[in-house]
Design an enzyme around this catalytic site. Structure first.
Site, PDB file in Angstrom:
ATOM      1  CE  LYS A 126      -2.372  -1.112   3.941  1.00 13.34           C
ATOM      2  NZ  LYS A 126      -1.572  -2.220   3.849  1.00 13.34           N
ATOM      3  NE  ARG A 177      -4.855   0.525  11.267  1.00 16.14           N
ATOM      4  CZ  ARG A 177      -3.809  -0.093  10.851  1.00 16.14           C
ATOM      5  NH1 ARG A 177      -3.956  -1.262  10.597  1.00 16.14           N
ATOM      6  NH2 ARG A 177      -2.770   0.649  10.633  1.00 16.14           N
ATOM      7  NE  ARG A 232       7.150  -2.833  10.741  1.00 14.70           N
ATOM      8  CZ  ARG A 232       5.881  -2.569  10.789  1.00 14.70           C
ATOM      9  NH1 ARG A 232       5.135  -1.728   9.908  1.00 14.70           N
ATOM     10  NH2 ARG A 232       4.950  -3.018  11.823  1.00 14.70           N
ATOM     11  NE  ARG A 248       2.879  -6.141  11.045  1.00 12.79           N
ATOM     12  CZ  ARG A 248       3.935  -6.280  10.248  1.00 12.79           C
ATOM     13  NH1 ARG A 248       5.415  -6.869  10.357  1.00 12.79           N
ATOM     14  NH2 ARG A 248       3.957  -5.265   9.284  1.00 12.79           N
TER      15      ARG A 248
END
Length: 213
Positions: free
Chosen positions: A13, A87, A160, A171
């Protein structure tokens, strides 16, 4: 033109949003970026955000909608890309109300579909330039041999901490549990389009361009 990019962590994204910013002069509204910007802004909303973050509390939907409201009242440029928001169904309703209040439309919702196993492979090999955020991958786009970012010339990369298989699976589960209902929500509204998020970057860009016209 205002659009939403939907997809699990690592679907690309951010990469596609940056392309739309560059080619269509759109404004990317990333929840994380807005919160960091607000925290340092000194505005009334910024002070609220800073206080919440200092306490370690979760930022409420009302605060995020307030930040988006501020953005909608400013420079609209080529329109907005909502990246990482909404979300949940509640957030989707709140965004719809805000856009209507401001006389704005939601022109497209683009779901970046991915295969979970392939996504795990993509993410666990991912790194970014510490300076500009350019994305690299150990297999498909390795960090340049000369040690310098091909985009800005920066000399360091980072990964990350949660870009590992176990964290990613957690996640993904969180994404599917909370965000997947949005797929049906926007499909029912006739606003949903899908692209293959695991395609070549240029191919995904072309598919999104076709949707937006």
């Amino acid at each position: 033109m205002n659009i939403i990019l939907l997809g699990p962590p690592g679907a690309g994204k951010g990469t596609q949003a940056r392309h739309l910013v560059e080619t269509r002069n759109m404004i990317q509204l990333s929840t994380g970026d807005m919160l960091r910007e607000a925290k340092d802004s000194g505005t009334e909303m910024g002070k609220i955000v800073a206080d919440v973050m200092a306490r370690g509390d979760l930022v409420t939907d009302e605060i995020v909608i307030g930040l988006i409201r501020e953005k909608l009242e400013g420079d609209k440029a080529g329109g907005f890309i909502f990246d990482g928001f909404p979300r949940t169904l509640g957030q989707a309703d709140a965004l719809a109300e805000l856009l209507s209040e401001k006389g704005e439309n939601l022109d497209a919702v683009i779901e970046m579909q991915v295969d979970d196993a392939a996504l795990v492979s993509r993410i666990t090999g991912r790194s970014t330039c510490s300076n500009c955020g350019e994305v690299y991958h150990d297999e498909t786009k390795p960090w340049p041999a000369d040690g310098k970012c091909s985009n800005c010339g920066g000399g360091s990369q980072k990964r990350r901490a949660d870009d590992n298989e176990e964290s990613l699976k957690q996640r993904l589960m969180e994404y599917y549990k909370k965000t997947s209902p949005l797929i049906g929500y926007y499909y029912a509204k006739g606003q949903l389009s899908t692209v293959d998020g695991l395609g070549e970057i240029e191919g995904v860009q072309a598919a999104i361009s076709d949707i937006l016209g």
